[in-house]
Design a protein around this motif. Structure first.
Motif, PDB file in Angstrom:
ATOM      1  N   TYR A 183       0.801  -1.052  -0.214  1.00 37.86           N
ATOM      2  CA  TYR A 183      -0.103  -0.079   0.003  1.00 37.86           C
ATOM      3  C   TYR A 183       0.763   1.495   0.059  1.00 37.86           C
ATOM      4  N   VAL A 184       0.452   2.147  -0.902  1.00 39.31           N
ATOM      5  CA  VAL A 184       1.194   3.565  -0.772  1.00 39.31           C
ATOM      6  C   VAL A 184       0.570   4.344   0.351  1.00 39.31           C
ATOM      7  N   ALA A 185       2.011   4.716   0.967  1.00 37.77           N
ATOM      8  CA  ALA A 185       1.613   5.464   2.161  1.00 37.77           C
ATOM      9  C   ALA A 185       1.924   7.211   1.620  1.00 37.77           C
ATOM     10  N   GLU A 186       2.614   7.344   0.640  1.00 34.06           N
ATOM     11  CA  GLU A 186       3.019   8.987   0.265  1.00 34.06           C
ATOM     12  C   GLU A 186       3.135   8.787  -1.094  1.00 34.06           C
ATOM     13  N   MET A 187       2.772   9.791  -1.831  1.00 30.54           N
ATOM     14  CA  MET A 187       2.792   9.879  -3.477  1.00 30.54           C
ATOM     15  C   MET A 187       2.894  11.183  -3.589  1.00 30.54           C
ATOM     16  N   VAL A 188       4.435  11.683  -4.307  1.00 30.94           N
ATOM     17  CA  VAL A 188       4.562  12.953  -4.601  1.00 30.94           C
ATOM     18  C   VAL A 188       5.225  13.145  -6.308  1.00 30.94           C
ATOM     19  N   PRO A 189       4.425  13.722  -6.832  1.00 34.78           N
ATOM     20  CA  PRO A 189       4.710  13.950  -8.420  1.00 34.78           C
ATOM     21  C   PRO A 189       5.898  14.739  -8.372  1.00 34.78           C
ATOM     22  N   ILE A 190       7.056  14.356  -9.209  1.00 32.89           N
ATOM     23  CA  ILE A 190       8.166  15.375  -9.508  1.00 32.89           C
ATOM     24  C   ILE A 190       8.071  16.013 -10.840  1.00 32.89           C
ATOM     25  N   ARG A 191       7.696  17.230 -10.793  1.00 32.92           N
ATOM     26  CA  ARG A 191       7.771  17.792 -12.370  1.00 32.92           C
ATOM     27  C   ARG A 191       9.256  18.499 -12.372  1.00 32.92           C
ATOM     28  N   LYS A 192       9.462  18.618 -13.858  1.00 29.45           N
ATOM     29  CA  LYS A 192      10.626  19.239 -14.286  1.00 29.45           C
ATOM     30  C   LYS A 192      10.391  20.707 -14.246  1.00 29.45           C
ATOM     31  N   SER A 193      11.379  21.478 -14.062  1.00 32.14           N
ATOM     32  CA  SER A 193      11.391  22.824 -14.027  1.00 32.14           C
ATOM     33  C   SER A 193      11.538  23.327 -15.421  1.00 32.14           C
ATOM     34  N   LEU A 194      11.104  24.430 -15.880  1.00 36.33           N
ATOM     35  CA  LEU A 194      11.715  25.032 -17.221  1.00 36.33           C
ATOM     36  C   LEU A 194      13.344  25.056 -17.000  1.00 36.33           C
ATOM     37  N   GLU A 195      13.659  25.296 -15.980  1.00 39.35           N
ATOM     38  CA  GLU A 195      15.227  25.503 -15.456  1.00 39.35           C
ATOM     39  C   GLU A 195      15.806  24.180 -16.218  1.00 39.35           C
ATOM     40  N   GLU A 196      15.509  23.248 -15.511  1.00 34.71           N
ATOM     41  CA  GLU A 196      16.242  21.648 -15.720  1.00 34.71           C
ATOM     42  C   GLU A 196      15.951  21.136 -17.476  1.00 34.71           C
ATOM     43  N   TYR A 197      14.789  21.780 -17.763  1.00 34.25           N
ATOM     44  CA  TYR A 197      14.457  21.407 -19.300  1.00 34.25           C
ATOM     45  C   TYR A 197      15.533  22.131 -20.033  1.00 34.25           C
ATOM     46  N   PHE A 198      15.677  23.461 -19.726  1.00 34.57           N
ATOM     47  CA  PHE A 198      16.456  24.413 -20.384  1.00 34.57           C
ATOM     48  C   PHE A 198      17.788  23.923 -20.324  1.00 34.57           C
ATOM     49  N   LEU A 199      18.411  23.398 -19.271  1.00 36.52           N
ATOM     50  CA  LEU A 199      19.751  23.081 -19.237  1.00 36.52           C
ATOM     51  C   LEU A 199      19.949  21.540 -20.028  1.00 36.52           C
ATOM     52  N   GLU A 200      18.737  20.851 -19.960  1.00 36.30           N
ATOM     53  CA  GLU A 200      18.665  19.441 -20.567  1.00 36.30           C
ATOM     54  C   GLU A 200      19.076  19.836 -22.089  1.00 36.30           C
ATOM     55  N   VAL A 201      18.049  20.735 -22.722  1.00 40.04           N
ATOM     56  CA  VAL A 201      18.253  20.917 -24.272  1.00 40.04           C
ATOM     57  C   VAL A 201      19.126  21.756 -24.778  1.00 40.04           C
ATOM     58  N   THR A 202      19.664  22.693 -23.897  1.00 37.73           N
ATOM     59  CA  THR A 202      20.653  23.331 -24.467  1.00 37.73           C
ATOM     60  C   THR A 202      22.048  22.725 -24.518  1.00 37.73           C
ATOM     61  N   GLY A 203      22.150  21.630 -23.363  1.00 31.42           N
ATOM     62  CA  GLY A 203      23.376  20.996 -23.344  1.00 31.42           C
ATOM     63  C   GLY A 203      23.290  20.036 -24.354  1.00 31.42           C
ATOM     64  N   ARG A 204      22.018  19.444 -24.822  1.00 32.70           N
ATOM     65  CA  ARG A 204      22.033  18.505 -25.894  1.00 32.70           C
ATOM     66  C   ARG A 204      22.319  19.343 -27.130  1.00 32.70           C
ATOM     67  N   GLY A 205      21.650  20.570 -27.338  1.00 29.70           N
ATOM     68  CA  GLY A 205      21.959  21.119 -28.432  1.00 29.70           C
ATOM     69  C   GLY A 205      23.390  21.707 -28.575  1.00 29.70           C
ATOM     70  N   ASN A 206      24.082  21.931 -27.543  1.00 31.74           N
ATOM     71  CA  ASN A 206      25.655  22.233 -27.659  1.00 31.74           C
ATOM     72  C   ASN A 206      26.526  20.964 -28.174  1.00 31.74           C
ATOM     73  N   GLU A 207      26.012  19.894 -27.565  1.00 27.16           N
ATOM     74  CA  GLU A 207      26.887  18.654 -28.249  1.00 27.16           C
ATOM     75  C   GLU A 207      26.486  18.331 -29.651  1.00 27.16           C
ATOM     76  N   GLY A 208      25.174  18.759 -29.963  1.00 31.86           N
ATOM     77  CA  GLY A 208      24.787  18.542 -31.360  1.00 31.86           C
ATOM     78  C   GLY A 208      25.632  19.387 -32.201  1.00 31.86           C
ATOM     79  N   LEU A 209      26.040  20.487 -31.684  1.00 26.97           N
ATOM     80  CA  LEU A 209      26.791  21.433 -32.666  1.00 26.97           C
ATOM     81  C   LEU A 209      28.361  21.382 -32.620  1.00 26.97           C
ATOM     82  N   GLN A 210      28.658  20.760 -31.607  1.00 28.33           N
ATOM     83  CA  GLN A 210      30.260  20.372 -31.590  1.00 28.33           C
ATOM     84  C   GLN A 210      30.628  19.672 -32.418  1.00 28.33           C
TER      85      GLN A 210
END
Lengths: 354, 306
Positions: free
Chosen positions: B279-306
């Motif tokens: 049985y579940v005693a506690e459940m917390v959804p963890i949403r990504k923030s724009l900041e995390e998303y931004f870091l993720e995509v710009t990091g990927r973008g940078n790699e792609g460009l290198q």
């Protein structure tokens, strides 16, 4: 389009009149003009009413029958024949030949018109002193400083980006600034004329000038001819400033800096007006190049006329009036097109510092 | 009716060896607050400069309000604060605005008073610009961008130099600007600010478009979200949850489990555990923030460009 341009000119004036620069430049012009007027006043009184000749140089010839002395004043007043009358015919020919060499060398260009004898007496004092101020070249330097600063400051403060991003149009903005420079130069002339009138009246009423008429129309002139000559002179002077306004603006657009723009403009002016002509005088062939220089043509263009004395004093080859008009037009157009082309193409970046 | 206020097509700006904007194609719809995001030097300000006619594109085209660029009158419908707030230092804030109003030929003096008040410069509007603090200069820049009630507003780092209270005020102001038919393009390095204020974002890196869309959608598509749960038997739950295909990953994290799975399938998750008497005693959804998303995509973008 005209309405838009007028709006831009109004906006430029809104800004410019709140700056110190145009007022300081005006003060310099007024001071120099007044210095000429009161200088002539002082010389007149020091020479005890003999005239306003400021030339110390004179020519002396000892002939078989008499010794004669000719001053620049005699030459300019057309008294040469009267002075050499006591000499024999042969001696007169020798003197005339020597005078034709001595005159241009010793008698300054400043004294090329009869009006100079009335430098503090109305109506000739109104523009006579202004003419002398323009012959010094100072107004051209000041107008270059104004046009360079009007545009260069915008680079320095970074305001050009905001102005252009408001959709004003680049060439329209430059045009408004250039037209404003011409209008400011007109304003300077108006102020100088008004102050010359006030000073001439003062010069006529303060001691020791009792008995000197407040208004003296030069012999052979009428009010109509004098006023027409003034009008023409003011118009010609304004036209003569146009290439210098374009020159100042061109160097600013080229360097994107007020200081560098002003420096390059002034260096160009000094080199072209003061350094190159003496170098060209080395040979007769090179002297012809002088006719194509902007400064020679502007000087010819604003000259008050070709009196006998002025013709007698002309030394080096100088361009004629039509050529002067065309050369000024050509310089103005070339610089205008170059600066518009450059300004239209250049990317605009942030503030560069004043 | 021009649905897109800005459209760029393979827009490129090259400075000698540096490509500031590279093949950028983006579309900005009318009536929203858009965020233009990117690391330092990613080409945000250059993009704005190109759109405002301050720089000429090396190649590519763009249109404003459906009209190709080069149409000077289009910029009359645009207000902008680009990089620093640069004004005439010898004029007061009020006189600066008056000058721009004069040359634009729009608006009244009454508008200036209300604008100065609106951006929080009341009482200082008649002081010389050179006496303003950095924050006050920014406020005047914002006032200028709103002068003449433009249809499109460019704001480049508008909250730079503002105190926290000022930042909140300006954010509220920007939000209100996006109501109705006006469009705001906001460039900011403060990602939480963009997340709070903007409806949509365009992310660029090294001059290239990395992502574009509504903030919530971008975060949602950034990858699976996570759910942290505490159960009556974490070891058994770990075993059970390793089986379903829709769960990407599950791992023990101290006294809880960290599950990488879509949040909308939480009910299935609890049902599966309950069926196995966990049985579940506690459940917390963890949403990504724009900041995390931004870091993720710009990091990927940078790699792609290198």
């Amino acid at each position: 389009m005209i309405a838009h341009l007028l709006t831009l000119i109004e906006g430029e004036w809104f800004k410019l009149r709140r700056r110190w620069l145009p007022w300081i430049l005006l003060a310099v012009m007024v001071l120099v003009s007044q210095a000429f007027l009161w200088g002539f006043y002082a010389v007149y009184h020091m020479t005890e009413g003999e005239g306003t000749n400021t030339f110390l140089s004179d020519y002396q010839y000892t002939g078989g029958t008499a010794t004669i002395q000719v001053t620049c004043s005699d030459l300019l007043d057309g008294r040469l024949r009267e002075r050499i009358h006591p000499l024999s015919k042969e001696e007169r020919l020798i003197v005339e030949g020597e005078i034709s060499e001595w005159g241009p060398k010793e008698c300054s260009d400043y004294a090329s018109e009869p009006e100079k004898f009335f430098m503090f007496v109305l109506p000739t004092s109104i523009v006579g002193n202004i003419y002398l101020v323009f012959l010094t070249g100072l107004p051209f330097i000041l107008i270059m400083i104004l046009s360079a600063s009007l545009l260069g400051s915008e680079y320095g403060w970074g305001t050009l980006r905001i102005v252009i991003s408001r959709g004003l149009g680049r060439w329209q903005l430059i045009s408004a600034k250039l037209v404003l420079c011409v209008l400011v130069a007109s304003g300077w002339l108006v102020v100088m004329v008004l102050l010359n009138i006030v000073s001439s009246i003062l010069a006529g009423i303060i001691p020791p000038d009792e008995g000197v008429s407040l208004i003296v129309i030069p012999e052979g002139d009428t009010w109509a001819s004098v006023l027409s000559a003034f009008g023409k002179f003011i118009g010609k002077v304004l036209y003569g400033t146009v290439p210098y306004i374009c020159l100042g603006a061109f160097f600013v657009v080229l360097t994107q800096s007020t200081a560098q723009g002003i420096s390059l403009s002034v260096i160009t002016y000094v080199a072209e007006a003061m350094v190159v002509p003496p170098l060209l005088a080395i040979s007769e062939k090179l002297e012809r190049i002088n006719e194509g220089l902007l400064s020679s043509n502007v000087r010819e263009w604003i000259s008050l006329g070709d009196s006998e004395a002025a013709v007698a004093l002309k030394g080096a080859e100088t361009p004629d009036i039509l050529q002067a008009f065309l050369v000024i037009l050509a310089y103005s157009l070339v610089m205008l097109v170059a600066l518009m082309w450059l300004f239209q193409r250049r990317d605009l970046s942030g503030p560069k510092g004043e | 009716m021009d649905e897109f206020v800005i459209q760029t097509d393979r827009l490129t700006k090259r400075y000698k060896n540096v490509v500031a904007v590279d093949d950028l194609s983006m579309e900005i719809r009318r009536g929203r607050v858009y965020g233009l995001l990117g690391p330092n030097g990613s080409g945000k300000t250059t993009t704005m400069g190109l759109l405002l006619g301050l720089q000429a594109p090396t190649s590519g085209t763009f249109s404003l309000f459906g009209y190709n660029h080069g149409h000077r009158d289009l910029l009359r419908r645009v207000g902008a604060l680009v990089e620093n707030s640069s004004f005439y230092p010898y004029l007061s804030g009020y006189q600066n605005l008056r000058y721009f109003q004069m040359i634009s030929g729009r608006g009244s003096e009454g508008e200036l008073e209300s604008l100065v008040d609106r951006v929080g410069l009341a009482g200082r509007g008649h002081d010389l610009f050179r006496t303003y603090s950095y924050g006050m200069k920014q406020r005047l820049g914002i006032a200028l961008s709103l002068l003449g009630d433009p249809d499109l507003v460019f704001l480049d780092e508008p909250t730079n130099g503002l105190d926290p209270e000022g930042m909140i005020e300006v954010r509220e102001l920007i939000k209100s600007l996006g109501d109705g038919s006006r469009t705001v393009l906001l460039s900011s390095h403060l990602l939480h600010e963009v997340e709070q204020v903007c409806d949509s974002v365009t992310i660029i890196s090294k001059g290239r478009l990395i992502a574009q869309g509504e903030v919530s959608q971008l975060i949602a598509t950034a990858g699976s979200e996570q759910i942290r749960i505490k159960t009556t038997d974490n070891s058994k739950a770990l075993q059970l949850l390793s089986t379903p295909g829709w769960i990407e990953d599950v791992s023990m994290d101290d006294d809880s489990l960290l599950i990488t799975a879509p949040i909308e399938r939480s009910a299935e998750l609890t049902a599966a555990l309950a069926n196995a008497e966990v049985y579940v005693a506690e459940m917390v959804p963890i949403r990504k923030s724009l900041e995390e998303y931004f870091l993720e995509v710009t990091g990927r973008g940078n790699e792609g460009l290198q």
